[in-house]
Scaffold this active site. Structure first.
Site, PDB file in Angstrom:
ATOM      1  N   ASP A  47       0.842  -1.188   0.000  1.00 15.99           N
ATOM      2  CA  ASP A  47       0.000   0.000   0.000  1.00 15.99           C
ATOM      3  C   ASP A  47       0.881   1.242   0.000  1.00 15.99           C
ATOM      4  O   ASP A  47       2.013   1.212   0.522  1.00 15.99           O
ATOM      5  CB  ASP A  47      -0.901   0.027   1.233  1.00 15.99           C
ATOM      6  N   TYR A  75       5.733  -9.121   8.261  1.00 15.83           N
ATOM      7  CA  TYR A  75       5.279  -7.738   8.424  1.00 15.83           C
ATOM      8  C   TYR A  75       5.333  -7.348   9.900  1.00 15.83           C
ATOM      9  O   TYR A  75       5.016  -8.155  10.779  1.00 15.83           O
ATOM     10  CB  TYR A  75       3.831  -7.581   7.956  1.00 15.83           C
ATOM     11  N   ASP A  89      -7.335   1.468   7.648  1.00 11.56           N
ATOM     12  CA  ASP A  89      -6.057   2.074   8.014  1.00 11.56           C
ATOM     13  C   ASP A  89      -6.294   3.521   8.436  1.00 11.56           C
ATOM     14  O   ASP A  89      -7.439   4.001   8.473  1.00 11.56           O
ATOM     15  CB  ASP A  89      -5.038   1.967   6.871  1.00 11.56           C
ATOM     16  N   ARG A 181      -4.347  -5.152   6.806  1.00 13.34           N
ATOM     17  CA  ARG A 181      -5.460  -4.304   7.256  1.00 13.34           C
ATOM     18  C   ARG A 181      -6.647  -5.149   7.715  1.00 13.34           C
ATOM     19  O   ARG A 181      -7.349  -4.792   8.661  1.00 13.34           O
ATOM     20  CB  ARG A 181      -5.878  -3.346   6.144  1.00 13.34           C
TER      21      ARG A 181
END
Length: 308
Positions: A47, A75, A89, A181
């Protein structure tokens, strides 16, 4: 007659430590320009607001992108508790809030449900296609969608920090197709406190690590120079998760022409997907059958210079 691509015929991987802001496509285009490469692609979108590893393949290395896309990735991300947004987000509009703040033990207990084979619904603002259109485009037009759940393998999901009552930092190792997310959103719902991603960083992707990545400023500074070329990793880096077999000289010739070729293999079974090398360079990827490699991808790489 097909148009000839502009740029140099070079191959390899450049690891970028992507900053927050640019899209993955913007980064790829910058790398392609900086290397003056004839083609480039990335192995897994980040993103715009996410940072970390974006592995960019150039030239013949683009044929190995699927093997990095399929590899495990790690991550590190911070979840803002108590607030849900329409994008899942920090960039989205607030949908709801909660005063509940679970303690660390409750959070650790809830994480167990997100490990292993799970199903997750992509965010409304995602690149998933709905009736031929991207979900984010429809979401921007105010359309609410029922997106189908998708499978995801989560190797691990750990609580690594609790900066304050409102935030929790997690580390996740997962397979391809994961939406961080969605993890943040679903964790917040499971805890009853709501949540969204505030910060997201991909710390490694397959064999590529963020600590080895170049910044965009560094790429700009070294653009169109031998110094940037020196940071290119070999095409073969993208094949590390596949077994390697050795092509015979005659087999290498046949493989380069797209035909089955003889290979020397150890600890490989009939039907396994493998890659064949000759004189240190990848020649092809395919299926091993009765002493031959039946190629599905062929690499047009120059051979390494011979010793004088």
């Amino acid at each position: 007659m097909a148009r000839r691509r502009k740029g140099r015929d070079i191959s390899g991987w450049l690891v970028v430590d992507k900053p927050a802001g640019p899209t993955s496509t913007t980064v790829v285009n910058k790398v392609r320009w900086a290397l003056n490469a004839n083609k480039a692609g990335h192995a897994g979108t980040l993103d715009p607001d996410a940072t970390g590893v974006l592995a960019v393949a150039v030239g013949e290395a683009t044929k190995t992108v699927p093997f990095i896309t399929d590899a495990l990735k790690a991550y590190e991300f911070t979840v803002r508790l108590g607030v849900s947004t329409n994008t899942d987000d920090a960039e989205g509009e607030v949908l709801d809030t909660s005063d509940l703040r679970p303690d660390d033990e409750a959070i650790k207990a809830a994480l167990a449900a997100f490990i292993g084979d799970i199903e997750q619904v992509p965010p409304q603002f995602s690149a998933v296609k709905v009736d031929g259109q991207r979900a984010y485009k429809l979401a921007r037009e105010g359309e609410a969608m029922e997106l189908a759940a998708r499978p995801l393998w989560v190797e691990s999901l750990l609580l690594i920090d609790r900066p304050d009552a409102d935030h929790v930092t997690l580390e996740m190792i997962c397979g391809k197709g994961g939406y961080v997310r969605s993890i943040a959103r679903d964790l917040g719902q499971a805890l009853g406190c709501l949540g969204h991603v505030r910060e997201l960083r991909r710390i490694w992707s397959g064999p590529f690590d963020a600590s080895d990545g170049l910044t965009m400023d560094q790429i700009e500074e070294m653009a169109r120079t031998d110094a940037l070329d020196a940071h290119l990793l070999p095409l073969e880096k993208g094949l590390q998760d596949l077994p390697e077999v050795k092509a015979t000289p005659e087999g290498a010739v046949r493989l380069r022409n797209g035909n089955p070729g003889m290979v020397i293999a150890h600890d490989v079974e009939y039907g396994d997907e493998v890659w064949a090398s000759f004189e240190g360079r990848a020649v092809a990827v395919g299926r091993f059958k009765a002493g031959e490699l039946h190629p599905s991808r062929v690499f047009n790489q120059p051979q390494q210079p011979q010793e004088p």
